[in-house]
Design a protein around this motif. Structure first.
Motif, PDB file in Angstrom:
ATOM      1  N   LYS A  95       0.803  -1.214   0.000  1.00 50.98           N
ATOM      2  CA  LYS A  95       0.000   0.000   0.000  1.00 50.98           C
ATOM      3  C   LYS A  95       0.840   1.269   0.000  1.00 50.98           C
ATOM      4  O   LYS A  95       0.341   2.348  -0.297  1.00 50.98           O
ATOM      5  N   ASP A  96       2.120   1.149   0.351  1.00 47.31           N
ATOM      6  CA  ASP A  96       3.034   2.286   0.298  1.00 47.31           C
ATOM      7  C   ASP A  96       3.437   2.488  -1.159  1.00 47.31           C
ATOM      8  O   ASP A  96       4.210   1.704  -1.726  1.00 47.31           O
ATOM      9  N   THR A  97       2.917   3.541  -1.792  1.00 48.63           N
ATOM     10  CA  THR A  97       3.140   3.768  -3.217  1.00 48.63           C
ATOM     11  C   THR A  97       4.616   3.870  -3.564  1.00 48.63           C
ATOM     12  O   THR A  97       5.073   3.303  -4.572  1.00 48.63           O
ATOM     13  N   MET A  98       5.384   4.585  -2.752  1.00 47.89           N
ATOM     14  CA  MET A  98       6.804   4.747  -3.038  1.00 47.89           C
ATOM     15  C   MET A  98       7.543   3.414  -2.971  1.00 47.89           C
ATOM     16  O   MET A  98       8.431   3.141  -3.781  1.00 47.89           O
ATOM     17  N   GLN A  99       7.171   2.563  -2.013  1.00 46.23           N
ATOM     18  CA  GLN A  99       7.798   1.252  -1.889  1.00 46.23           C
ATOM     19  C   GLN A  99       7.475   0.382  -3.103  1.00 46.23           C
ATOM     20  O   GLN A  99       8.337  -0.323  -3.631  1.00 46.23           O
ATOM     21  N   ALA A 100       6.218   0.434  -3.543  1.00 49.57           N
ATOM     22  CA  ALA A 100       5.805  -0.354  -4.710  1.00 49.57           C
ATOM     23  C   ALA A 100       6.541   0.121  -5.962  1.00 49.57           C
ATOM     24  O   ALA A 100       7.008  -0.689  -6.771  1.00 49.57           O
ATOM     25  N   GLU A 101       6.652   1.436  -6.121  1.00 43.76           N
ATOM     26  CA  GLU A 101       7.357   1.988  -7.277  1.00 43.76           C
ATOM     27  C   GLU A 101       8.835   1.608  -7.250  1.00 43.76           C
ATOM     28  O   GLU A 101       9.411   1.238  -8.281  1.00 43.76           O
ATOM     29  N   GLU A 102       9.442   1.700  -6.089  1.00 45.50           N
ATOM     30  CA  GLU A 102      10.863   1.354  -5.967  1.00 45.50           C
ATOM     31  C   GLU A 102      11.099  -0.115  -6.290  1.00 45.50           C
ATOM     32  O   GLU A 102      12.060  -0.470  -6.993  1.00 45.50           O
ATOM     33  N   LEU A 103      10.221  -0.962  -5.787  1.00 45.28           N
ATOM     34  CA  LEU A 103      10.349  -2.398  -6.049  1.00 45.28           C
ATOM     35  C   LEU A 103      10.279  -2.685  -7.551  1.00 45.28           C
ATOM     36  O   LEU A 103      11.107  -3.434  -8.095  1.00 45.28           O
ATOM     37  N   CYS A 104       9.309  -2.078  -8.223  1.00 40.67           N
ATOM     38  CA  CYS A 104       9.119  -2.327  -9.657  1.00 40.67           C
ATOM     39  C   CYS A 104      10.244  -1.711 -10.494  1.00 40.67           C
ATOM     40  O   CYS A 104      10.703  -2.312 -11.474  1.00 40.67           O
ATOM     41  N   MET A 105      10.695  -0.529 -10.113  1.00 41.04           N
ATOM     42  CA  MET A 105      11.796   0.107 -10.831  1.00 41.04           C
ATOM     43  C   MET A 105      13.071  -0.721 -10.701  1.00 41.04           C
ATOM     44  O   MET A 105      13.800  -0.913 -11.675  1.00 41.04           O
ATOM     45  N   ASP A 106      13.342  -1.207  -9.495  1.00 42.53           N
ATOM     46  CA  ASP A 106      14.537  -2.032  -9.280  1.00 42.53           C
ATOM     47  C   ASP A 106      14.471  -3.298 -10.127  1.00 42.53           C
ATOM     48  O   ASP A 106      15.475  -3.726 -10.710  1.00 42.53           O
ATOM     49  N   MET A 107      13.286  -3.898 -10.185  1.00 44.85           N
ATOM     50  CA  MET A 107      13.142  -5.128 -10.944  1.00 44.85           C
ATOM     51  C   MET A 107      13.359  -4.898 -12.436  1.00 44.85           C
ATOM     52  O   MET A 107      14.062  -5.658 -13.107  1.00 44.85           O
ATOM     53  N   MET A 108      12.777  -3.823 -12.961  1.00 44.06           N
ATOM     54  CA  MET A 108      12.945  -3.512 -14.378  1.00 44.06           C
ATOM     55  C   MET A 108      14.387  -3.118 -14.698  1.00 44.06           C
ATOM     56  O   MET A 108      14.927  -3.464 -15.752  1.00 44.06           O
ATOM     57  N   PHE A 109      15.027  -2.412 -13.779  1.00 42.50           N
ATOM     58  CA  PHE A 109      16.427  -2.036 -13.970  1.00 42.50           C
ATOM     59  C   PHE A 109      17.314  -3.277 -14.020  1.00 42.50           C
ATOM     60  O   PHE A 109      18.190  -3.409 -14.881  1.00 42.50           O
TER      61      PHE A 109
END
Length: 210
Positions: free
Chosen positions: A54-68
């Motif tokens: 539910k933490d938007t920043m955490q979700a975004e960071e997780l997905c960005m790291d994975m795509m990177f």
């Protein structure tokens, strides 16, 4: 005419390419093919992760790291099956890893240890049966079509496009059914989720339920 053909060859239409074609180009260090995969899938995996985190920043960071990491490790990764299935399995595993780290903070370390030891206790069979009963009861509450799409995706490992062809539906409709099925399962299992999550993390063979 020759000049025009050369220009077309030098400027491929990335948007019309399949995922597998784009991934092959990524192996050749084609950054534009990666950009196309990113634009196709980042919004989707972010929506997926955000349903759990539910933490938007955490979700975004997780997905960005994975795509990177997908780009950084492109030469080492071997993707079996469809690219989309690989990607959603990867983000699911990232979400699970996130909860592994967060569970002690939300449930208490001793509680987590106690729950994880259940698998070694004499109560394992009872809790295992209860977890299955809760899951199957929630599954039965789904509409027939949502349940069918969910089973084809999670049990038979069909991609959305494969399910769409099989059921004569649009891929967007299949995705909507899947989103609704997952939402329905979460709602019907909400009160059991913390205990079941710890239980499932302790027994990876059951993780496909989520």
């Amino acid at each position: 005419m020759i000049f025009i053909l050369m220009v077309v060859a030098d400027n491929p239409d990335y948007k019309s390419m399949s995922d597998s074609e784009l991934w092959q180009l990524c192996h050749k260090d084609d950054m534009r093919s990666y950009d196309e995969l990113f634009s196709r899938y980042y919004p989707r995996i972010l929506r997926f992760a955000s349903r759990y985190i539910k933490d938007t920043m955490q979700a975004e960071e997780l997905c960005m790291d994975m795509m990177f990491n997908l780009w950084v490790k492109r030469g080492q990764l071997t993707i079996k099956g469809t690219f989309s299935n690989y990607l959603f399995r990867a983000v699911r595993n990232s979400v699970i890893s996130y909860f592994r780290k967060e569970l002690p903070a939300t449930l208490g370390l001793e509680e987590v240890k106690e729950e994880c030891q259940v698998g070694r206790s004499s109560d394992y069979r009872l809790i295992s049966e209860e977890a299955r009963d809760v899951y199957y009861a929630a599954l039965k509450k789904l509409s027939p079509r949502r349940r069918q799409v969910f089973i084809l995706n999670r049990y038979e490992h069909l991609s959305y496009s494969e399910i769409a062809r099989k059921l004569n539906l649009s891929e967007n409709t299949v995705e909507n059914y899947m989103v609704a099925a997952l939402d329905g399962l979460r709602v019907n299992m909400k009160e059991y989720f913390p205990t079941l999550l710890v239980f499932l993390l302790s027994f990876p063979g059951l993780l496909f339920l989520f």
